[in-house]
Design a protein around this motif. Sequence first.
Motif, PDB file in Angstrom:
ATOM      1  N   SER A 181      46.438  34.129  53.059  1.00 58.64           N
ATOM      2  CA  SER A 181      47.576  34.672  53.799  1.00 58.64           C
ATOM      3  C   SER A 181      48.430  33.627  54.510  1.00 58.64           C
ATOM      4  O   SER A 181      49.473  33.964  55.074  1.00 58.64           O
ATOM      5  CB  SER A 181      47.068  35.666  54.852  1.00 58.64           C
ATOM      6  OG  SER A 181      46.154  35.046  55.737  1.00 58.64           O
ATOM      7  N   ASN A 201      52.016  33.607  53.507  1.00 56.51           N
ATOM      8  CA  ASN A 201      52.595  34.910  53.199  1.00 56.51           C
ATOM      9  C   ASN A 201      53.965  35.114  53.831  1.00 56.51           C
ATOM     10  O   ASN A 201      54.906  35.545  53.164  1.00 56.51           O
ATOM     11  CB  ASN A 201      51.657  36.030  53.648  1.00 56.51           C
ATOM     12  CG  ASN A 201      52.170  37.397  53.234  1.00 56.51           C
ATOM     13  OD1 ASN A 201      52.567  37.580  52.087  1.00 56.51           O
ATOM     14  ND2 ASN A 201      52.176  38.338  54.137  1.00 56.51           N
ATOM     15  N   ILE A 233      49.223  41.201  54.897  1.00 49.20           N
ATOM     16  CA  ILE A 233      48.982  41.561  53.496  1.00 49.20           C
ATOM     17  C   ILE A 233      48.131  42.824  53.450  1.00 49.20           C
ATOM     18  O   ILE A 233      47.043  42.883  54.019  1.00 49.20           O
ATOM     19  CB  ILE A 233      48.289  40.424  52.728  1.00 49.20           C
ATOM     20  CG1 ILE A 233      49.239  39.231  52.590  1.00 49.20           C
ATOM     21  CG2 ILE A 233      47.824  40.891  51.357  1.00 49.20           C
ATOM     22  CD1 ILE A 233      48.614  38.025  51.919  1.00 49.20           C
TER      23      ILE A 233
END
Length: 344
Positions: free
Chosen positions: A135, A138, A175
């Motif tokens: 992540s 992200n 996420i």
Amino acid sequence: MAPHRMATPESNDGDVIQYNNISRPLTSGIYAPTPCFFLDNEELDLAAISHHAVTLARAGLAGIATQGSNGEAVHLTPAERILVTKTTRTALDAAGFSSLPIIVGCGAQSTRETIALCKDAAIARGDYVLILPPSYFNFGLRYPLESLITFFRDVADASPLPVLIYNFPAAAAGIDLSSDTLLHLAKHPNIVGTKLTDGNLGRMNRVIAGTSLLLQQQKQQQQSHPYITLAGSADFLLPSLHLGAEGGLVGLANILPKTCVALQHAWENGNTKQARFLAGVLSRADEIVQKGGIVGTKAVMQEKMGYGGFCRRPLPRLGEGIAELDLRTWMDGIQEGWSVEQSL
């Protein structure tokens, strides 16, 4: 559930380590993501790690998870991660709980490191691995969905241990894996479950129903493999069980293990009134523990169980931004649950 075959992993120095090629099956029940305990100098407290694992096993838990968020995996070196899991396995075996499985958190920010951690988990005698999506990039880059699917496939292809996917948006930069994505990945023969900490019961319902249908189809093709769905919080354990989840992998089980187990047993035995009562107790306690995070969890454990201690820095200790008032609030909030726990 049928057991899974394990590959024979290599150690870090290239030597091949031999293991039992059948892992311990994951069964219905309560699992706890255990904290990592430290001495005053922040070295690993192996005695506390061993003691806590056996305490949970004696309380009736179905399994233990090391190296999760509660386990402060981000504060540990690779060698320490191996040692924590090895210590947990050795303690369980010595206490007569050799059949209890260990799930090892192995999430990392690259596919390469994640696979390396999975291999380390096998060397440490873990049985399954739990993987958060990467992540770090992200928000700046935004992973395409196909990249995340490829990540989990690549990890599952290379991991010597079966994989559980961990969906927890709050710990993964937002996420949030959809039910369609999870069901797509569930077809992989080395992906055997999900831990859902997103609180989305609709998604859980779709995953449970979809994997049940998938299992029926695989049985017809003689290619079936088991799949387990676990609630990620005691706060919604009861509705998860009602939807068909096999149990929960919940942080509150470190403090109130018997109460969590009693809730599942009450539900399985059709004692709806008792199950609802225990669900209320756990939900109220879980709200307090979640507010305190791992710092609060350890503080409550120290006060109530006589061990727990503190986290590695930079997380604070009592007096370093954490007031006695915070501690008393946590203690008061957990008291109802603690009273129930002591009655079981």
